[in-house]
Design a protein around this motif. Structure first.
Motif, PDB file in Angstrom:
ATOM      1  N   LYS A 251      66.959  59.274  46.227  1.00  0.00           N
ATOM      2  CA  LYS A 251      66.852  60.724  46.036  1.00  0.00           C
ATOM      3  C   LYS A 251      65.395  61.150  45.854  1.00  0.00           C
ATOM      4  O   LYS A 251      65.006  62.240  46.262  1.00  0.00           O
ATOM      5  CB  LYS A 251      67.723  61.167  44.860  1.00  0.00           C
ATOM      6  N   THR A 252      64.587  60.278  45.226  1.00  0.00           N
ATOM      7  CA  THR A 252      63.160  60.582  45.108  1.00  0.00           C
ATOM      8  C   THR A 252      62.513  60.585  46.492  1.00  0.00           C
ATOM      9  O   THR A 252      61.702  61.466  46.811  1.00  0.00           O
ATOM     10  CB  THR A 252      62.455  59.537  44.219  1.00  0.00           C
ATOM     11  N   GLY A 253      62.890  59.606  47.309  1.00  0.00           N
ATOM     12  CA  GLY A 253      62.361  59.542  48.670  1.00  0.00           C
ATOM     13  C   GLY A 253      62.741  60.773  49.477  1.00  0.00           C
ATOM     14  O   GLY A 253      61.894  61.401  50.127  1.00  0.00           O
TER      15      GLY A 253
ATOM     16  N   THR B 222      68.991  52.483  39.688  1.00  0.00           N
ATOM     17  CA  THR B 222      67.625  52.529  40.216  1.00  0.00           C
ATOM     18  C   THR B 222      67.636  52.902  41.701  1.00  0.00           C
ATOM     19  O   THR B 222      66.826  53.723  42.149  1.00  0.00           O
ATOM     20  CB  THR B 222      66.952  51.164  40.023  1.00  0.00           C
TER      21      THR B 222
ATOM     22  N   ASN C 119      69.843  54.609  43.369  1.00  0.00           N
ATOM     23  CA  ASN C 119      70.203  56.008  43.548  1.00  0.00           C
ATOM     24  C   ASN C 119      69.019  56.930  43.268  1.00  0.00           C
ATOM     25  O   ASN C 119      68.737  57.862  44.025  1.00  0.00           O
ATOM     26  CB  ASN C 119      71.378  56.347  42.619  1.00  0.00           C
ATOM     27  N   VAL C 120      68.300  56.669  42.174  1.00  0.00           N
ATOM     28  CA  VAL C 120      67.119  57.477  41.860  1.00  0.00           C
ATOM     29  C   VAL C 120      66.078  57.325  42.978  1.00  0.00           C
ATOM     30  O   VAL C 120      65.473  58.310  43.412  1.00  0.00           O
ATOM     31  CB  VAL C 120      66.514  57.074  40.496  1.00  0.00           C
ATOM     32  N   ALA C 121      65.905  56.095  43.454  1.00  0.00           N
ATOM     33  CA  ALA C 121      64.882  55.850  44.480  1.00  0.00           C
ATOM     34  C   ALA C 121      65.174  56.607  45.773  1.00  0.00           C
ATOM     35  O   ALA C 121      64.280  57.272  46.316  1.00  0.00           O
ATOM     36  CB  ALA C 121      64.743  54.351  44.755  1.00  0.00           C
TER      37      ALA C 121
ATOM     38  N   GLY D 165      63.628  63.707  48.313  1.00  0.00           N
ATOM     39  CA  GLY D 165      62.967  64.872  47.728  1.00  0.00           C
ATOM     40  C   GLY D 165      61.503  64.952  48.142  1.00  0.00           C
ATOM     41  O   GLY D 165      60.989  66.043  48.436  1.00  0.00           O
ATOM     42  N   THR D 166      60.832  63.815  48.167  1.00  0.00           N
ATOM     43  CA  THR D 166      59.424  63.782  48.555  1.00  0.00           C
ATOM     44  C   THR D 166      59.265  64.174  50.016  1.00  0.00           C
ATOM     45  O   THR D 166      58.381  64.977  50.366  1.00  0.00           O
ATOM     46  CB  THR D 166      58.840  62.374  48.314  1.00  0.00           C
ATOM     47  N   ALA D 167      60.137  63.631  50.867  1.00  0.00           N
ATOM     48  CA  ALA D 167      60.084  63.985  52.290  1.00  0.00           C
ATOM     49  C   ALA D 167      60.331  65.486  52.470  1.00  0.00           C
ATOM     50  O   ALA D 167      59.647  66.150  53.260  1.00  0.00           O
ATOM     51  CB  ALA D 167      61.123  63.171  53.068  1.00  0.00           C
ATOM     52  N   GLY D 168      61.270  66.026  51.709  1.00  0.00           N
ATOM     53  CA  GLY D 168      61.569  67.454  51.782  1.00  0.00           C
ATOM     54  C   GLY D 168      60.383  68.309  51.351  1.00  0.00           C
ATOM     55  O   GLY D 168      60.054  69.317  51.974  1.00  0.00           O
TER      56      GLY D 168
END
Lengths: 372, 372
Positions: free
Chosen positions: A254-256, A248, A250-252, A258-261
């Motif tokens: 990377k999601t953060g 969880t 790791n997914v969190a 990705g969203t910032a990007g």
């Protein structure tokens, strides 16, 4: 694999960081550029560089700031991103990753940094540095930009192990609290347990069990337990430390990232839209740069391995010079404050308490002996 | 709980959406403000409003645009955010949530919208609307802003169920593909399975099993399977549909929302910093508004329940008028295109194929009969 001293030996008062020059996506030149950046900013730092010595010497020779501050450990082999941790463990002896950990193990360096394969680095770290007594699963902790005054929250585990039972989550809480206390100067960090809702009846069975366990040890371990938190609290101000399993977590992150990007890309696009907005973007450059500096994942690059006898910082595989330099800075700070030893002492003592409470039979005698 | 017609009956050609006015954090006034917003923009829409009729009539009377477009179902009880789904199921008959689903069940409305307790809404939806034959666990699908040309990716499950085995993940892939095809006009959507890495050896055992299953059905179900994806691909352009279990999906969307919120706050702060940046922010207002509109979670508010006989849209509990209006718009679009029936047909036929492949014994005879 003994360290070959360069023509000018490193000053004895310097704090030496062991750096795996190989295994990152950008190759050894990015790593050498990164340590040069660190050396420029920090006169107290020195390096042992691991990898093919000839290649490394050539790269270092181009950076005058590194002159006399680098020693080499020739290691011809590289752990690649595709190598399975199990296979790496069997054939690691000639690799730069193994060599980098060896320098910490034998005391030549006070911390190690690698951009390589996370699973392999964790597997080798456990084998060479060993787990702190009482720790079942080591964890990787990262800093996530947040609304808290300190600017960041600690989150762990973000990928050392995809599983975690209630006991593991308790240990993560203890280790995370210790990291926040020592690394961020928070006297009584607030710990949150990541779940799909803050209501007590929600979530997986192991989370309910962990909630009860962590609450029980909050006072002894000097932290506040705020109970269940949600994904939105990772960048929020409800907790300073977010505890979760490695899948969880790791997914969190990377999601953060990705969203910032995505927002960054949309922002650049939005500012290109009209003459006024292009003018605005020129006027706003310093504001945007400040913002970028604050949330740029490269600047908080570096997951710390917690629960081992020694400091290991895992830099992002895609790290450039800025990213490597941030990871080196983190390793330096932790080495300088003796964090690894403090954490070991703190966690070990609390874990003993926890073991007494949770498993009243079997391990008690042994624990008592260790205490005495 | 029969629908009482208002003084002016709704036009017969209107598409009627059933709206649970209670259970949201902002109360029925935000819900009525939201449907007024929808009614203003869309002459084809009509409503059945569920809750305490006297209160609702007073709120609706203040909005002239709603005159003649609202019917009422008096339901005095409310499902609160703290109610456990199990308890709700036993005592739901007098609640606005039950009533809202009843209007879809008996054909008075073509879709339902509720801001209430997600767990309770899913439990009641399963009981009243029933699962599509062959679906084991229904899922909640949301739209996440992304770098893809369509501007959004579908992600499911984001919280219908915290568990999902390989078979469930396959069904999510089928339902998600159908949603992307019908709702986003993607002829051959690309499906990704969320994991901690894209390498085949990584992740939990059920993910490896699901990977093999989904790959096997890609051609029959008319989608491309891109294999494992990571958290950074949720807002990315590698896949159009992200498949995961409800625990991980829920954490991921909340992390994304939290990160976007943090960046927004930091951006506002950054622009206040100096005279030049304040001037820039004035010049950039339209750019920033455009950006906000693109990523504002309120404007993509609405999780669609997939796998049921009927369309149910779960709006965010904290939704304001803009959020409610977005959820109503989504329910309207899905109702208008007959998505629920298309999805049922598509998924049912593929799930039958899947069942034939996976469980060659037992269910085949029954499946054959249904097909015939």
């Amino acid at each position: 694999m003994t360290a070959n001293t360069d023509q000018t030996p490193a000053g004895t008062e310097r704090i030496i960081i062991s750096v795996d020059a190989m295994g990152g996506d950008a190759g050894p030149s990015a790593v050498v550029a990164g340590i040069a950046k660190s050396a420029e900013k920090n006169p107290e730092i020195g390096f042992i560089l691991h990898g093919p010595e000839d290649t490394l010497r050539k790269l270092v020779a181009k950076r005058s700031v590194l002159s006399g501050r680098v020693r080499y450990c020739d290691a011809p082999d590289v752990v690649t991103m595709d190598d399975k941790p199990g296979a790496v463990v069997r054939n690691a002896k000639g690799t730069s990753m193994w060599s980098a950990l060896e320098s910490v193990r034998n005391g030549d360096a006070l911390g190690a940094v690698s951009c390589g394969n996370t699973g392999a680095l964790m597997a080798l770290s456990v084998i060479r540095l060993r787990k702190i007594p009482g720790v079942n699963r080591p964890a990787i902790a990262i800093l996530f930009p947040s609304r808290n005054p300190q600017g960041f929250n600690v989150m762990l585990d973000v990928g050392a192990d995809i599983r975690a039972d209630a006991r593991d989550l308790l240990q993560y809480a203890l280790m995370g609290a210790s990291y926040a206390r020592n690394g961020m100067n928070l006297k009584r960090p607030r710990i949150g347990l990541l779940n799909v809702g803050t209501e007590e009846h929600k979530g997986r069975p192991e989370l309910k069990e962990a909630q009860a366990l962590i609450a029980q040890f909050a006072d002894q371990a000097d932290f506040d337990f705020v109970g269940f938190v949600e994904g939105s609290d990772i960048p929020g101000k409800t907790a300073d430390v977010i505890v979760t399993d490695g899948f969880t977590g790791n997914v969190a992150i990377k999601t953060g990232e990705g969203t910032a990007g995505l927002i960054g890309a949309l922002l650049r696009e939005a500012f290109k839209y009209s003459f006024l907005s292009r003018l605005a973007s020129v006027l706003a450059i310093s504001s945007l740069e400040r913002l970028k500096k604050r949330i740029d994942p490269r600047r908080v690059n570096g997951g710390v391995f917690l629960g081992l006898n020694g400091t290991v910082v895992k830099s992002h595989g895609g790290a450039d010079a800025t990213g490597v330099s941030a990871a080196v800075k983190l390793a330096f700070q932790l080495a300088k404050t003796g964090f690894s030893e403090k954490l070991a002492a703190r966690v070990a003592s609390t874990v003993e308490l926890a073991q007494d409470e949770i498993e009243p039979t079997g391990t008690t005698a042994e624990t008592q002996k260790e205490k005495g």
